[in-house]
Each structure stands twice: as structure tokens, then as C-alpha cells.
Design an enzyme around this catalytic site. Structure first.
Site, mmCIF file in Angstrom:
data_model
loop_
_atom_site.group_PDB
_atom_site.id
_atom_site.type_symbol
_atom_site.label_atom_id
_atom_site.label_comp_id
_atom_site.label_asym_id
_atom_site.label_seq_id
_atom_site.Cartn_x
_atom_site.Cartn_y
_atom_site.Cartn_z
ATOM 1 N N ASP A 1 54.062 78.282 37.191
ATOM 2 C CA ASP A 1 53.849 79.117 36.014
ATOM 3 C C ASP A 1 53.904 78.267 34.760
ATOM 4 O O ASP A 1 54.566 77.217 34.721
ATOM 5 C CB ASP A 1 54.901 80.228 35.948
ATOM 6 C CG ASP A 1 54.698 81.275 37.034
ATOM 7 O OD1 ASP A 1 53.551 81.407 37.514
ATOM 8 O OD2 ASP A 1 55.676 81.946 37.402
ATOM 9 N N ASP A 2 53.253 78.750 33.717
ATOM 10 C CA ASP A 2 53.126 77.942 32.505
ATOM 11 C C ASP A 2 54.426 77.806 31.721
ATOM 12 O O ASP A 2 54.500 77.006 30.768
ATOM 13 C CB ASP A 2 52.034 78.512 31.595
ATOM 14 C CG ASP A 2 52.278 79.978 31.235
ATOM 15 O OD1 ASP A 2 53.347 80.515 31.614
ATOM 16 O OD2 ASP A 2 51.404 80.583 30.583
ATOM 17 N N GLU B 1 52.479 88.781 44.194
ATOM 18 C CA GLU B 1 51.583 87.834 44.869
ATOM 19 C C GLU B 1 52.384 86.767 45.607
ATOM 20 O O GLU B 1 51.946 86.264 46.651
ATOM 21 C CB GLU B 1 50.614 87.204 43.866
ATOM 22 C CG GLU B 1 51.119 85.996 43.106
ATOM 23 C CD GLU B 1 52.119 86.348 41.997
ATOM 24 O OE1 GLU B 1 52.567 85.429 41.306
ATOM 25 O OE2 GLU B 1 52.450 87.540 41.829
ATOM 26 N N ASP B 2 53.566 86.412 45.096
ATOM 27 C CA ASP B 2 54.401 85.413 45.763
ATOM 28 C C ASP B 2 54.992 85.960 47.060
ATOM 29 O O ASP B 2 55.073 85.255 48.065
ATOM 30 C CB ASP B 2 55.503 84.911 44.824
ATOM 31 C CG ASP B 2 56.206 86.057 44.101
ATOM 32 O OD1 ASP B 2 55.872 87.233 44.359
ATOM 33 O OD2 ASP B 2 57.085 85.775 43.270
ATOM 34 N N ARG C 1 45.732 82.522 41.133
ATOM 35 C CA ARG C 1 46.497 81.284 41.328
ATOM 36 C C ARG C 1 46.293 80.722 42.741
ATOM 37 O O ARG C 1 46.537 79.546 42.983
ATOM 38 C CB ARG C 1 47.991 81.517 41.067
ATOM 39 C CG ARG C 1 48.707 82.263 42.159
ATOM 40 C CD ARG C 1 50.216 81.996 42.132
ATOM 41 N NE ARG C 1 50.866 82.630 41.000
ATOM 42 C CZ ARG C 1 51.566 81.977 40.084
ATOM 43 N NH1 ARG C 1 51.663 80.662 40.165
ATOM 44 N NH2 ARG C 1 52.149 82.606 39.099
ATOM 45 N N ARG D 1 59.594 95.234 43.473
ATOM 46 C CA ARG D 1 59.560 94.138 44.440
ATOM 47 C C ARG D 1 60.028 94.623 45.816
ATOM 48 O O ARG D 1 59.477 94.229 46.845
ATOM 49 C CB ARG D 1 60.450 92.991 43.964
ATOM 50 C CG ARG D 1 60.128 92.454 42.583
ATOM 51 C CD ARG D 1 58.990 91.481 42.588
ATOM 52 N NE ARG D 1 59.397 90.161 43.017
ATOM 53 C CZ ARG D 1 58.594 89.109 43.080
ATOM 54 N NH1 ARG D 1 57.309 89.248 42.768
ATOM 55 N NH2 ARG D 1 59.024 87.935 43.466
#
Length: 504
Positions: A324-325, A413-414, A308, A459
């Protein structure tokens, strides 16, 4: 607008400037001149109002052109005699244009001719122009940012000019004086430079792919030499818009809904669908919704979350919306407002779902926290704007093995992107819009990775691992959220720009 007398000017140091505002223009309309006369009585120590001396018959360059007589700027010949002007009401004599160097600001008024040499003569003297001509298009305004070196005042507000100039801070004056010197020396100091500037501007129009940037035209090279190219206090260009990058795997229905919603956002320029499923080909382009914005589908070589943030060559805008989708609850107003906020803070991550990190005294470690509090330190990139520079850094200059670890574990990744940006900028992200009940992937969708009960633990482990690699905790905690002006005011909805924003 050129005048040979400007080459005779020599700027003074700011400490030598004894007058706040100098008005030396001779062709000012009578009504405006009367207002200036009144201002000299009210502010005798701040204003120097000059006019033609009663005994003088010589014409200055801004009076000489009458359609028949040759103007000095055409011949390149200097005026034959000195231009002496007298102040009102004392009648003391001053030599022009040298007197301009005694003022911090110089008034440039709309006179008999709209274009006149007074502007460049003031800049040559290092005097900050105060433009009082409502319909004046300044030279090279397509590329030069005149707001950095001049002030504009409406003709109807001339009586407020002195109080307005008194309110300008000393730091702002220094910045404007430096910009006046820079722009004048670069583009206006001689006829040769003016001609070359015009040719450079024409080249930029004819060959836009090789055009000079805003920074090249308006910022000194030494100010551009910074470790972060986004540190300049500039607002990103509005016309460019943003590129939406949708990371998807196999949720076709929600993907189509999202594309249709994104296409209604005015500032969207292009949609990029990153298909992250190697076991199944994406739908044929003819099956995608028909939208009025360019749509490109990219098949990735491997299923990685970092896809992304890859700096795809199809991304031609500075702003990227990663989404996001399944984030289909955002309205066009919310996305457009988020982009407007990013334009004011182009070095930050600007987005909708936010999280924070807290120190756990019991374990002596950091803990990832998704509860609603007054503090945030991360904005999730499932719906966030960022500058494409950060995509380049994420892909090519991520510290340690963070990027590989994210791809192997398919998580965080965020968080990694928030660490990266905060570490470089030393600034927190910005949460926008008051949608408190944002349907985050962690909270609602049981098909998502975040449905795993161990998700919060993982996380938290990411935060601690990344902090160890950085050797510090770069995340900055802030109590701040950007909302549209008038959003909660008792004001007609049809007059609000962003009225379709989710309520609390």
C-alpha cells in the site's frame, strides 16, 4: 570429459550395490591416496579402493593422454584390452568400469588433469559422484543443478568422506540415483548428446527470451505434471529479484516516500505504480522521485481493489511485492529479508502484517481477529510477497463470485488471496520479521476504509462468505515466524546481514 568405455556400463539396481564408496581413479595425488588407504583400514566394509594391478601394463583412458598419444575419446575407438584393477590391500581383480556399478557413491578427485572421464564413467554406471576438486567447474553448470545428483567435499576434508556419506538418508540416495540416470541419459550418454546439449546451452545464451527453464533442464517431465507449478522443493533464482506493485489513489506525499525507500532495496527490480483514481490523473512522470530502478505508472480503468493483483505484462519477475502507498515504515533490510524468505517458500504468501481467524461458538460463525496472538492464518497483502502465478489465478480462476464481491464492496481482497493460496497449497502463509507494532491500516490511519467501526464485522462476513463458496475453511493456522539468523544474538551488528530490522 567423455570416454567411450562409459557406453559399456550398465547400471545396477540399488539393492545390488554392495559398497558405499568406490574409488577407482588412477591419477590421484599421493597425499590423497594415502588418506584413502587409511580409510580402507578404518572402514573396510564401506570402501573399495582400486589401483593398477602390479602385473598389468595397459593404460586406462584417464592415463592414456600424454599430449602425443591419441586419446580413445578422439578416435571413438574402444580400448583394445580389458582394464583390470586391483583393490587395496587385498589385491583382488575387478574389471573397470563394470566395478563402478557395485558402489552407491564414486569418488571423483582432482588428479593430474582437472577434467577427466571418470565423472561420466561413474554416472554411466548409475553411481552418485562425490566431487573432491575444489576448483572444478562441472560440465554445463550454468543450466544443470549438480547439487541434485552429486555431493561435493573439500579436498582438505577427504578424511571425513565416509562418515559424511553414511549420514545421507536412503530417500536422498534414491532421489540422487534417479537424477543421475536422468541427467546422464539426457545430456552425456553419447558424443552426439553432449554436442546437442552444448548447442542448446548456446541457444539459451543467444536467445534468452526463448531459453529453457530450470525445470526443463533438471526435472523429469512426469515430475513437472502437477496441479501446482510451485510445489517443487526448489529455491527461486536470486538474481531475478522482485517487482513492487503499489496500489495508490491520491496520497502523493506518502507514495513518493515509499518509492524512495523501495529503490534502496538491493533485490528490487522494478516499481509499478497502479493509479486507481479515475477522477484525477496521476502526476507527470517528471514529478516522481528520481530513482535508480525502472518506474512505470499504470492508469486503471476502474477503481477496484483487485487491480493490485492483475498480472500486468510489465511484471517480468516471479516475485511480486504488493504494498500500500502508506506503508512507509518498513526498512530496506526488512523488505530484502522478506524476499529472501519468499525465495525459500515461493508457493506461499510471505509478508509482514498478519491476522488470524477463530471460530465463535456463540454465533456459530468464523470471526476475523486482529489481536496479537501466537497464531496466524493470514498475511495481509498491504505488504507481502507472492508468486505472480497467484495473480493470474486471482484474476482468471477465482472460485464463485468472490472477485466481483470484493470489487463491489471495496474490501477483503487480501482475505480472498489468502483463501485462494491456502486452498491450492494446503499450507499457511509465512510472517516475517519481528515488527510487532506494524502500523497497519486497520489501526492508525483514519482516512482509510478500515477506520469504519463496522470494518471488523465486514471482514468477518468476508471470511464466512468465502468459506461458504469454497465449501470448506482452507485457511491454515500456524505458530511460526521467520526471523533473520543472529538477529537477537549478542553479536556485532556490523557482521549481521539484516541488522536494520524493527525490534519488538
Amino acid at each position: 570429459m567423455y570416454s567411450p568405455v562409459q557406453e559399456q556400463s550398465r547400471p545396477r539396481e540399488p539393492s545390488e550395490r554392495t559398497v558405499l564408496l568406490v574409488s577407482a581413479q588412477l591419477n590421484i595425488f599421493p597425499r590423497q591416496y594415502r588418506i584413502l588407504q587409511e580409510l580402507t583400514y578404518d572402514y573396510p566394509n564401506d570402501m573399495l579402493l582400486l589401483q593398477r594391478c602390479p602385473t598389468s601394463t595397459a593404460k586406462s583412458p584417464d592415463e592414456a593422454f600424454d599430449g602425443q598419444q591419441r586419446h580413445p575419446s578422439v578416435t571413438g575407438e574402444p580400448p583394445e584390452q580389458k582394464d583390470i584393477r586391483c583393490n587395496f590391500p587385498q589385491g583382488n581383480e575387478y574389471e573397470y568400469p563394470a566395478v563402478l556399478a557395485s558402489g552407491t557413491f564414486c569418488l571423483i578427485a582432482r588428479g593430474v588433469r582437472l577434467a577427466q572421464p571418470t565423472l561420466l564413467e561413474a554416472m554411466a554406471a548409475g553411481c552418485i559422484p562425490v566431487i573432491m576438486a575444489d576448483n572444478l567447474v562441472l560440465p554445463f553448470s550454468d543450466v544443470l543443478d549438480w547439487e541434485l545428483l552429486s555431493l561435493r567435499i573439500y579436498e582438505s576434508a577427504l578424511h571425513t568422506v565416509v562418515p559424511m556419506l553414511r549420514s545421507v538418508s536412503a530417500q536422498r540416495i534414491r532421489e540422487m540415483q534417479a537424477q543421475v540416470r536422468l541427467v546422464y541419459e539426457r545430456y552425456f550418454a553419447s558424443l552426439e548428446r553432449i554436442v546437442l546439449t552444448a548447442l542448446d546451452q548456446l541457444n539459451d545464451r543467444i536467445f534468452p527470451h526463448r531459453s529453457r527453464t530450470y525445470l526443463h533442464w533438471n526435472v523429469a517431465p512426469e515430475r513437472q505434471a502437477t496441479h501446482n507449478p510451485l510445489f517443487l522443493p526448489l529455491i527461486a533464482p536470486k538474481a531475478q529479484g522482485f517487482t513492487a506493485v503499489i496500489l495508490t489513489y491520491d496520497r502523493i506525499e506518502s507514495l513518493y516516500i515509499l518509492i524512495q525507500k523501495l529503490a534502496t532495496v538491493p533485490s528490487l527490480q522494478k516499481i509499478l505504480v497502479v493509479w486507481n483514481n479515475q477522477r484525477k490523473a496521476p502526476p507527470h512522470p517528471s514529478l516522481f522521485p528520481k530513482v535508480g530502478k525502472p518506474l512505470k505508472i499504470i492508469q486503471t480503468a476502474a477503481n477496484r481493489l483487485s487491480n493490485r493483483f492483475y498480472p500486468y505484462e510489465e511484471i517480468e519477475t516471479e516475485a511480486i511485492l504488493t504494498i500500500d502507498d502508506d506503508i512507509v515504515m518498513l526498512t530496506a533490510d526488512e523488505l530484502d529479508f522478506g524476499y529472501e524468505v519468499w525465495r525459500e517458500f515461493p508457493d506461499r504468501i510471505v509478508g509482514f502484517p498478519s491476522r488470524t481467524h477463530v471460530w465463535d461458538n456463540a454465533t456459530g460463525r468464523w470471526r476475523y481477529e486482529s489481536e496479537w496472538t501466537n497464531q496466524i492464518s493470514m498475511v495481509l497483502t498491504g505488504a507481502a510477497f507472492h508468486h505472480k502465478y497467484w495473480s493470474y489465478l486471482y484474476t482468471n480462476a477465482m472460485p464463485g463470485n468472490i472477485k466481483q464481491w470484493v470489487d463491489e464492496h471495496m474490501n477483503c481482497e487480501d482475505i480472498a488471496m489468502n483463501f485462494l493460496v491456502s486452498n491450492v497449497t494446503r499450507k499457511p502463509p509465512i510472517k516475517v520479521a519481528p515488527r510487532k507494532k506494524f502500523k497497519c491500516p486497520e489501526c492508525t490511519n483514519n482516512e482509510m476504509l478500515s477506520a469504519d467501526l463496522n470494518h471488523m464485522t465486514e471482514r468477518s462476513a468476508c471470511i464466512n462468505r468465502f468459506a461458504e463458496i469454497y465449501g470448506t475453511m482452507p485457511l491454515r493456522t500456524v505458530e511460526f515466524r521467520a526471523d533473520p539468523v543472529l538477529f537477537k544474538d549478542n553479536f556485532p551488528e556490523k557482521l549481521k546481514r539484516f541488522n536494520d530490522i524493527g525490534s519488538l
